[in-house]
Every structure is written in structure tokens, then in C-alpha cells.
Design an enzyme around this catalytic site. Structure first.
Site, PDB file in Angstrom:
ATOM      1  CG  HIS A  83      -0.981  -8.435   0.225  1.00  0.00           C
ATOM      2  ND1 HIS A  83      -0.746  -7.280   0.357  1.00  0.00           N
ATOM      3  CD2 HIS A  83      -2.357  -8.459   0.068  1.00  0.00           C
ATOM      4  CE1 HIS A  83      -1.754  -6.505   0.168  1.00  0.00           C
ATOM      5  NE2 HIS A  83      -2.817  -7.156  -0.182  1.00  0.00           N
TER       6      HIS A  83
ATOM      7  CE1 TYR B  66      -3.233  -2.877   0.375  1.00  0.00           C
ATOM      8  CE2 TYR B  66      -3.657  -2.171   2.614  1.00  0.00           C
ATOM      9  CZ  TYR B  66      -3.898  -2.983   1.585  1.00  0.00           C
ATOM     10  OH  TYR B  66      -4.875  -3.764   1.630  1.00  0.00           O
TER      11      TYR B  66
END
Length: 270
Positions: free
Chosen positions: A100, A42
Site C-alpha cells: 500500500h 479501508y
């Protein structure tokens, strides 16, 4: 008591950058959010850490989740990358660290990165470990790698148009919490007439209805917003109880409406 229990309601930070994410996290903490979800990819861990540090909220209050990105899956990279995440987040330990994406085509095998993640927990860098975007087969492999009871959550896309029941049911059978991301489907479900009718009858917002639906199914949710009024409104979903008829009506909205399925990262879904 299940030591893997994770809080049910949190604040997501996907796609939020720079001052926008600082403001969102700071406002969220001020309103009472105590779960903050971020990830290495991110690009906002440092800003999230800044917002938490400047919030006046003691470090032991917020539950911080981050996620290891695929380029850091190798055994000699995962722990150093997590230590860098901790530096950015201004903490000695995060509460939850996830893999992830399974990235099935990449050279690092699942036992290697799950083993490294378990070692990170053993070293005290993260209190809990989990996975994200894993199908049933991959959850089985992950359990085999680190042991049953070690995986706290599987964070998956899950909303009224993609209810992921097979994955959720298997996870529940193994004591793995489901965390729903994209619970509002980028806002696509908010205009659904079924959702709108329930919202009108319960004197709530469509977003509250959808979040309450996920919570009532036992899932954790991590909606994001940059607007104070939406952040405050979303929190109220925790107080909304839907009837069995409402739950059945939303169950009928399933349409396999997957929105996120990146090639090379995503598995073959159940």
C-alpha cells in the site's frame, strides 16, 4: 500477451464503510463494473466480499484488488494477513495484491516485503502483485527484488492537477501499468473551466472528461461513488474520445497539486 494486464476501469471503495460500501459495490456490479479495489486499512473487505457474494455475479467475473497494510509487511505477517483478507473477501484468491505505501521509515526493508508478496503469488493467494505510492527509486528496488515483469501496476495519485509524468514514464518503460487513484482530485478538477469547456463541447460530464483523459493516456482508473447515477455516468467515460487539442489543454493544468502525502508513509516524490 502480457499476463500482467489489468482491466482499465474499476470501482474504488476508499472511505466507504458498512452498508454504504455494500450498496456501492452491489450497484456497481449490477451496472457492469468488474473491478473492485479495496485495502486492508479501508476496513471494508468483509463488506466488499459480502456485496460480491450476494451480487449473483460469478466469482471469476470481478477482478478484486486489495492492498497490504504497513503493519503486515514482515515476512511472517504478510501472507497470514492476506489469508485473512481472502477470508473476509470470501475468495480463495484475489486478482491483484499491492504493497500500500513504501513507509520508508519503518523497520521492514523493501526486499523482505516484496519477497513475501512474491511468495504469496507463488502460493496462489494472488494472481498478480504490484505496488502503490512508489517513486522511481522504489520501483527500481522492487524490480530488483522480484524480477522485471513481476510488478503489474503502481497505483498512484494522478489527476489533471498532479500528472506524475516522471513516475508514469518510468513505469511504462518497465512494463508497469499505472493505476490512477483520486483521478477527480476529490472533485477539485470538476469545476475547472478547461474541463468544463471540454465537457460542454463533447456533451459529457466533467467527470467523464477527466476519466477519459486518464484512460486515453493508458492508465487504469478506479473512481468511487455512492450514487447510482454517478456510477452509471462514470462508466460512460470509456466511450468518450478526446481530441489531441483537448488532451493538450488538460496537460496544461499540471500544478503539482498533490493531495495525499502522509508523513512516514510517503516517499520523496520525483
Amino acid at each position: 500477451m502480457n499476463t500482467n494486464t489489468i482491466p482499465a476501469f474499476g470501482l474504488g471503495t476508499f472511505r466507504l464503510k458498512d452498508q454504504v460500501v455494500i450498496d456501492s459495490v452491489r450497484t456497481g456490479l449490477e451496472l457492469g463494473y468488474r473491478v473492485i479495489d479495496t485495502a486492508q486499512i479501508y476496513g471494508n473487505e468483509a463488506e466488499v466480499g459480502q456485496a460480491i457474494a450476494e451480487s449473483g455475479v460469478a466469482r471469476d467475473a470481478p477482478f478484486i484488488t486489495t492492498k497490504i497494510w504497513t503493519e503486515n509487511y514482515a515476512a511472517d505477517k504478510l501472507i497470514p494477513s492476506l489469508k485473512e483478507s481472502l477470508r473476509k473477501l470470501r475468495t480463495e484468491q484475489v486478482d491483484l495484491t499491492l504493497i500500500h505505501w513504501p513507509a520508508p521509515g519503518q523497520p521492514v526493508a523493501l526486499p523482505e516485503y516484496m519477497g513475501a508478496l512474491a511468495e504469496a503469488k507463488a502460493q496462489g493467494l494472488t494472481r498478480l502483485i504490484g505496488v502503490s505510492n512508489f517513486n522511481i527509486d522504489l520501483m527500481q528496488q522492487a524490480i530488483a527484488a522480484v524480477g522485471k515483469g513481476e510488478i503489474a501496476t503502481n497505483q498512484i495519485e494522478l489527476h489533471p492537477y498532479l500528472q506524475n509524468r516522471k513516475v508514469a514514464e518510468f513505469a511504462a518503460s518497465q512494463g508497469i501499468q499505472i493505476t490512477s487513484y483520486m483521478t477527480l482530485a476529490y472533485g477539485k478538477v470538476l469545476g475547472d473551466p478547461v474541463i468544463a469547456a471540454i465537457a460542454e463541447r463533447t456533451r459529457s460530464t466533467p467527470a467523464q472528461v477527466v476519466l477519459a483523459w486518464a484512460l486515453q493516456l493508458g492508465y487504469a482508473v478506479i473512481p468511487s461513488s455512492t450514487r447510482r447515477e454517478n456510477l452509471a455516468s462514470n462508466l460512460l467515460a470509456q466511450e468518450l474520445r478526446l481530441s489531441e487539442a483537448d488532451m493538450q489543454a488538460i496537460a496544461g493544468l499540471e500544478r503539482d497539486g498533490r493531495l495525499v502525502n502522509p508523513e512516514g508513509l510517503a516517499p520523496i516524490w520525483d
